[in-house]
Design a protein around this motif. Structure first.
Motif, PDB file in Angstrom:
ATOM      1  N   ASN A  96     -44.461 -61.752 -33.653  1.00 49.31           N
ATOM      2  CA  ASN A  96     -44.670 -61.746 -35.102  1.00 49.31           C
ATOM      3  C   ASN A  96     -44.900 -60.317 -35.585  1.00 49.31           C
ATOM      4  OD1 ASN A  96     -47.389 -61.099 -34.518  1.00 49.31           O
ATOM      5  ND2 ASN A  96     -47.940 -63.280 -34.442  1.00 49.31           N
ATOM      6  N   ARG A  97     -45.135 -60.161 -36.913  1.00 51.27           N
ATOM      7  CA  ARG A  97     -45.256 -58.823 -37.483  1.00 51.27           C
ATOM      8  C   ARG A  97     -46.467 -58.077 -36.935  1.00 51.27           C
ATOM      9  NH1 ARG A  97     -40.907 -56.746 -39.143  1.00 51.27           N
ATOM     10  NH2 ARG A  97     -42.164 -55.232 -40.321  1.00 51.27           N
ATOM     11  N   TRP A  98     -47.572 -58.765 -36.779  1.00 46.48           N
ATOM     12  CA  TRP A  98     -48.768 -58.102 -36.253  1.00 46.48           C
ATOM     13  C   TRP A  98     -48.551 -57.650 -34.812  1.00 46.48           C
ATOM     14  CZ3 TRP A  98     -52.697 -55.250 -36.512  1.00 46.48           C
ATOM     15  CH2 TRP A  98     -53.680 -55.238 -35.524  1.00 46.48           C
ATOM     16  N   GLN A  99     -47.900 -58.477 -33.999  1.00 49.67           N
ATOM     17  CA  GLN A  99     -47.625 -58.090 -32.617  1.00 49.67           C
ATOM     18  C   GLN A  99     -46.668 -56.917 -32.550  1.00 49.67           C
ATOM     19  OE1 GLN A  99     -46.284 -61.957 -31.308  1.00 49.67           O
ATOM     20  NE2 GLN A  99     -48.237 -62.420 -30.273  1.00 49.67           N
ATOM     21  N   GLN A 100     -45.694 -56.880 -33.460  1.00 52.45           N
ATOM     22  CA  GLN A 100     -44.774 -55.739 -33.496  1.00 52.45           C
ATOM     23  C   GLN A 100     -45.504 -54.459 -33.899  1.00 52.45           C
ATOM     24  OE1 GLN A 100     -41.196 -56.535 -35.785  1.00 52.45           O
ATOM     25  NE2 GLN A 100     -41.132 -58.667 -35.078  1.00 52.45           N
ATOM     26  N   THR A 101     -46.421 -54.590 -34.875  1.00 52.19           N
ATOM     27  CA  THR A 101     -47.190 -53.418 -35.308  1.00 52.19           C
ATOM     28  C   THR A 101     -48.068 -52.896 -34.183  1.00 52.19           C
ATOM     29  OG1 THR A 101     -47.216 -54.194 -37.601  1.00 52.19           O
ATOM     30  CG2 THR A 101     -48.912 -52.592 -36.958  1.00 52.19           C
ATOM     31  N   ARG A 102     -48.729 -53.833 -33.475  1.00 56.04           N
ATOM     32  CA  ARG A 102     -49.669 -53.442 -32.424  1.00 56.04           C
ATOM     33  C   ARG A 102     -48.966 -52.870 -31.199  1.00 56.04           C
ATOM     34  NH1 ARG A 102     -53.018 -58.299 -30.110  1.00 56.04           N
ATOM     35  NH2 ARG A 102     -50.933 -58.692 -29.257  1.00 56.04           N
ATOM     36  N   ASN A 103     -47.790 -53.411 -30.863  1.00 55.94           N
ATOM     37  CA  ASN A 103     -47.139 -53.036 -29.609  1.00 55.94           C
ATOM     38  C   ASN A 103     -45.986 -52.044 -29.769  1.00 55.94           C
ATOM     39  OD1 ASN A 103     -48.624 -54.869 -27.722  1.00 55.94           O
ATOM     40  ND2 ASN A 103     -47.723 -56.444 -29.033  1.00 55.94           N
ATOM     41  N   ILE A 104     -45.497 -51.869 -31.000  1.00 57.76           N
ATOM     42  CA  ILE A 104     -44.364 -50.956 -31.203  1.00 57.76           C
ATOM     43  C   ILE A 104     -44.720 -49.840 -32.192  1.00 57.76           C
ATOM     44  CG2 ILE A 104     -41.982 -50.761 -31.995  1.00 57.76           C
ATOM     45  CD1 ILE A 104     -41.536 -53.644 -31.145  1.00 57.76           C
ATOM     46  N   THR A 105     -45.177 -50.239 -33.384  1.00 62.44           N
ATOM     47  CA  THR A 105     -45.410 -49.240 -34.436  1.00 62.44           C
ATOM     48  C   THR A 105     -46.539 -48.276 -34.068  1.00 62.44           C
ATOM     49  OG1 THR A 105     -44.710 -50.892 -36.065  1.00 62.44           O
ATOM     50  CG2 THR A 105     -45.791 -48.909 -36.886  1.00 62.44           C
ATOM     51  N   LEU A 106     -47.699 -48.808 -33.725  1.00 63.27           N
ATOM     52  CA  LEU A 106     -48.837 -47.946 -33.395  1.00 63.27           C
ATOM     53  C   LEU A 106     -48.568 -47.048 -32.176  1.00 63.27           C
ATOM     54  CD1 LEU A 106     -51.925 -50.214 -34.118  1.00 63.27           C
ATOM     55  CD2 LEU A 106     -51.260 -48.128 -35.316  1.00 63.27           C
ATOM     56  N   PRO A 107     -48.010 -47.579 -31.071  1.00 63.92           N
ATOM     57  CA  PRO A 107     -47.676 -46.676 -29.958  1.00 63.92           C
ATOM     58  C   PRO A 107     -46.647 -45.612 -30.361  1.00 63.92           C
ATOM     59  CG  PRO A 107     -47.741 -48.935 -29.183  1.00 63.92           C
ATOM     60  CD  PRO A 107     -47.844 -49.006 -30.678  1.00 63.92           C
ATOM     61  N   GLY A 108     -45.707 -45.981 -31.242  1.00 62.56           N
ATOM     62  CA  GLY A 108     -44.722 -44.999 -31.694  1.00 62.56           C
ATOM     63  C   GLY A 108     -45.329 -43.914 -32.564  1.00 62.56           C
ATOM     64  N   MET A 109     -46.418 -44.248 -33.271  1.00 65.60           N
ATOM     65  CA  MET A 109     -47.103 -43.271 -34.117  1.00 65.60           C
ATOM     66  C   MET A 109     -48.112 -42.430 -33.351  1.00 65.60           C
ATOM     67  SD  MET A 109     -47.930 -45.742 -37.367  1.00 65.60           S
ATOM     68  CE  MET A 109     -48.875 -44.480 -38.233  1.00 65.60           C
ATOM     69  N   THR A 110     -48.430 -42.817 -32.133  1.00 65.90           N
ATOM     70  CA  THR A 110     -49.508 -42.156 -31.387  1.00 65.90           C
ATOM     71  C   THR A 110     -49.354 -40.642 -31.272  1.00 65.90           C
ATOM     72  OG1 THR A 110     -49.957 -44.171 -30.116  1.00 65.90           O
ATOM     73  CG2 THR A 110     -50.713 -42.090 -29.173  1.00 65.90           C
ATOM     74  N   PRO A 111     -48.155 -40.102 -30.946  1.00 64.45           N
ATOM     75  CA  PRO A 111     -48.056 -38.638 -30.852  1.00 64.45           C
ATOM     76  C   PRO A 111     -48.439 -37.929 -32.149  1.00 64.45           C
ATOM     77  CG  PRO A 111     -46.137 -39.670 -29.857  1.00 64.45           C
ATOM     78  CD  PRO A 111     -46.886 -40.755 -30.548  1.00 64.45           C
ATOM     79  N   ILE A 112     -48.019 -38.464 -33.309  1.00 66.70           N
ATOM     80  CA  ILE A 112     -48.362 -37.843 -34.578  1.00 66.70           C
ATOM     81  C   ILE A 112     -49.849 -38.003 -34.879  1.00 66.70           C
ATOM     82  CG2 ILE A 112     -47.962 -37.893 -37.069  1.00 66.70           C
ATOM     83  CD1 ILE A 112     -45.707 -36.686 -35.459  1.00 66.70           C
ATOM     84  N   ILE A 113     -50.416 -39.169 -34.547  1.00 65.96           N
ATOM     85  CA  ILE A 113     -51.844 -39.392 -34.772  1.00 65.96           C
ATOM     86  C   ILE A 113     -52.667 -38.414 -33.941  1.00 65.96           C
ATOM     87  CG2 ILE A 113     -53.736 -41.036 -34.484  1.00 65.96           C
ATOM     88  CD1 ILE A 113     -51.727 -43.276 -35.045  1.00 65.96           C
ATOM     89  N   VAL A 114     -52.298 -38.255 -32.667  1.00 65.33           N
ATOM     90  CA  VAL A 114     -53.010 -37.317 -31.798  1.00 65.33           C
ATOM     91  C   VAL A 114     -52.860 -35.892 -32.314  1.00 65.33           C
ATOM     92  CG1 VAL A 114     -53.071 -36.328 -29.475  1.00 65.33           C
ATOM     93  CG2 VAL A 114     -52.802 -38.792 -29.779  1.00 65.33           C
ATOM     94  N   LEU A 115     -51.659 -35.545 -32.764  1.00 66.75           N
ATOM     95  CA  LEU A 115     -51.417 -34.207 -33.289  1.00 66.75           C
ATOM     96  C   LEU A 115     -52.278 -33.929 -34.517  1.00 66.75           C
ATOM     97  CD1 LEU A 115     -49.818 -31.570 -33.462  1.00 66.75           C
ATOM     98  CD2 LEU A 115     -48.068 -32.802 -34.742  1.00 66.75           C
ATOM     99  N   MET A 116     -52.281 -34.856 -35.475  1.00 68.97           N
ATOM    100  CA  MET A 116     -53.053 -34.660 -36.695  1.00 68.97           C
ATOM    101  C   MET A 116     -54.553 -34.612 -36.414  1.00 68.97           C
ATOM    102  SD  MET A 116     -50.766 -34.354 -39.033  1.00 68.97           S
ATOM    103  CE  MET A 116     -51.638 -34.583 -40.588  1.00 68.97           C
ATOM    104  N   ALA A 117     -54.997 -35.430 -35.459  1.00 69.99           N
ATOM    105  CA  ALA A 117     -56.421 -35.457 -35.119  1.00 69.99           C
ATOM    106  C   ALA A 117     -56.859 -34.152 -34.468  1.00 69.99           C
ATOM    107  CB  ALA A 117     -56.713 -36.634 -34.193  1.00 69.99           C
ATOM    108  N   THR A 118     -56.045 -33.638 -33.554  1.00 68.23           N
ATOM    109  CA  THR A 118     -56.421 -32.405 -32.867  1.00 68.23           C
ATOM    110  C   THR A 118     -56.349 -31.198 -33.794  1.00 68.23           C
ATOM    111  OG1 THR A 118     -54.132 -32.255 -32.040  1.00 68.23           O
ATOM    112  CG2 THR A 118     -55.773 -33.204 -30.571  1.00 68.23           C
ATOM    113  N   LEU A 119     -55.341 -31.159 -34.651  1.00 62.91           N
ATOM    114  CA  LEU A 119     -55.233 -30.042 -35.582  1.00 62.91           C
ATOM    115  C   LEU A 119     -56.366 -30.034 -36.603  1.00 62.91           C
ATOM    116  CD1 LEU A 119     -51.383 -29.854 -36.317  1.00 62.91           C
ATOM    117  CD2 LEU A 119     -52.742 -28.482 -34.736  1.00 62.91           C
ATOM    118  N   SER A 120     -56.912 -31.193 -36.898  1.00 62.38           N
ATOM    119  CA  SER A 120     -57.995 -31.268 -37.882  1.00 62.38           C
ATOM    120  C   SER A 120     -59.307 -30.719 -37.341  1.00 62.38           C
ATOM    121  CB  SER A 120     -58.196 -32.720 -38.330  1.00 62.38           C
ATOM    122  OG  SER A 120     -58.612 -33.539 -37.249  1.00 62.38           O
ATOM    123  N   ILE A 121     -59.388 -30.486 -36.036  1.00 65.53           N
ATOM    124  CA  ILE A 121     -60.610 -29.923 -35.456  1.00 65.53           C
ATOM    125  C   ILE A 121     -60.910 -28.558 -36.071  1.00 65.53           C
ATOM    126  CG2 ILE A 121     -61.651 -29.065 -33.322  1.00 65.53           C
ATOM    127  CD1 ILE A 121     -60.108 -31.185 -31.810  1.00 65.53           C
ATOM    128  N   GLY A 122     -59.864 -27.814 -36.393  1.00 65.21           N
ATOM    129  CA  GLY A 122     -60.066 -26.491 -36.974  1.00 65.21           C
ATOM    130  C   GLY A 122     -60.669 -26.515 -38.355  1.00 65.21           C
TER     131      GLY A 122
END
Length: 298
Positions: free
Chosen positions: A199-225
């Motif tokens: 379903n849509r929630w399973q697709q979001t949890r297993n595909i969308t969020l993992p696909g966004m992880t590199p950008i999320i990690v990037l934005m989080a680490t850059l915000s440390i400054g």
């Protein structure tokens, strides 16, 4: 190298105006750092003001308010960073679920517009909306039978008001970054998940969020400054002596010491301290961004 120069010299030429601007407005003023080690007197200038070594830094450390100001800065900045990650990611996921592109574009435009408004304008709007006597928000609160809240004059509420209003202004801009990350996910993954009955929630949890992880990690680490950047424009336009206890940050502290009290050496010392710490944090953030998100500037 010479072959590349012959083919790319127009691009290097286009960089020259920006480079000159950076040199004039960013590097040339750095000569004023020496003021942090002087009893600076404007009538004597940089070369004739008496040198006092580390006395300005000792004076700052002995100031009772400096630790409270530092805590306010870190607390407000960290809250902005955390909320600035959670809200845009959530909104991007919700926008991704909108089927009609027309509605999606309209919503994107509406949430993106406040980003272009200055804090001078928004502060006037917020002062009216959050007024404890005539404000719209307090009218709703009173209608529910609760006492009015002085959002801009109560030390308990003021930091959270800063975080909420900053996110209202900026989350639309950050949402675009995460929407771009979502569009980069391979559509065949969703097709395969649909065939498998996800379903849509399973697709979001297993595909969308993992696909966004590199950008999320990037934005989080850059915000440390930005840990020591709590937003001078916003705080300066919204705070008052009533909320110095919880809303005074390093930038406003420097402004009052330097521009109002005319203690230029002390203000420069605080600014230099902030710059050095920010440089260290930015260096750490770029190192982490390269290690965890494979992001590098050079």
């Amino acid at each position: 190298m010479m072959r590349n120069w012959r083919t790319q010299w127009p691009f290097h030429l286009m960089v020259v105006p920006g480079l000159v601007g950076v040199l004039i407005f960013c590097y040339y003023p750095m000569a004023g750092i020496v003021i942090a080690f002087q009893n600076y007197m404007p009538n004597r200038g940089l070369f004739h003001s008496p040198w006092i070594g580390w006395d300005n830094f000792r004076y700052v450390l002995d100031t009772p308010d400096v630790y409270r100001v530092l805590w306010n800065t870190v607390f407000i900045a960290v809250m902005k960073i955390i909320v600035g990650l959670i809200v845009p990611i959530t909104v991007a996921l919700l926008l991704n679920e909108i089927g009609k592109q027309v509605w999606k574009r309209w919503i994107q435009t509406l949430i993106y517009l406040p980003h272009f408004l200055s804090w001078v304008i928004l502060s006037g709007i917020l002062i009216d909306i959050l007024s404890p006597s005539e404000g719209l928000v307090n009218a709703v609160i009173k209608g529910l039978g609760l006492p009015a809240i002085f959002f801009l004059g109560d030390n308990h509420w003021f930091p959270f008001t800063l975080v909420f209003s900053n996110e209202w202004k900026e989350f639309g801009f950050s949402t675009i970054v995460y929407l771009a990350a979502i569009t980069g996910i391979n559509p065949s993954l969703y097709e395969a998940a649909t065939v498998d009955g996800a379903n849509r929630w399973q697709q979001t949890r297993n595909i969308t969020l993992p696909g966004m992880t590199p950008i999320i990690v990037l934005m989080a680490t850059l915000s440390i400054g930005n840990v020591l950047n709590a937003g001078f424009d916003q705080v300066f336009n919204l705070y008052s002596p009533l909320v110095y206890e919880s809303g005074d940050i390093l930038d406003t502290f420097v402004y009052r010491i330097g521009m109002i009290d005319a203690q230029y050496g002390v203000a420069t010392a605080v600014g230099l301290f902030k710059s050095v710490v920010s440089l260290v944090l930015i260096s750490i953030s770029y190192t982490l961004a390269y290690r965890f998100a494979n992001y590098r500037i050079f």
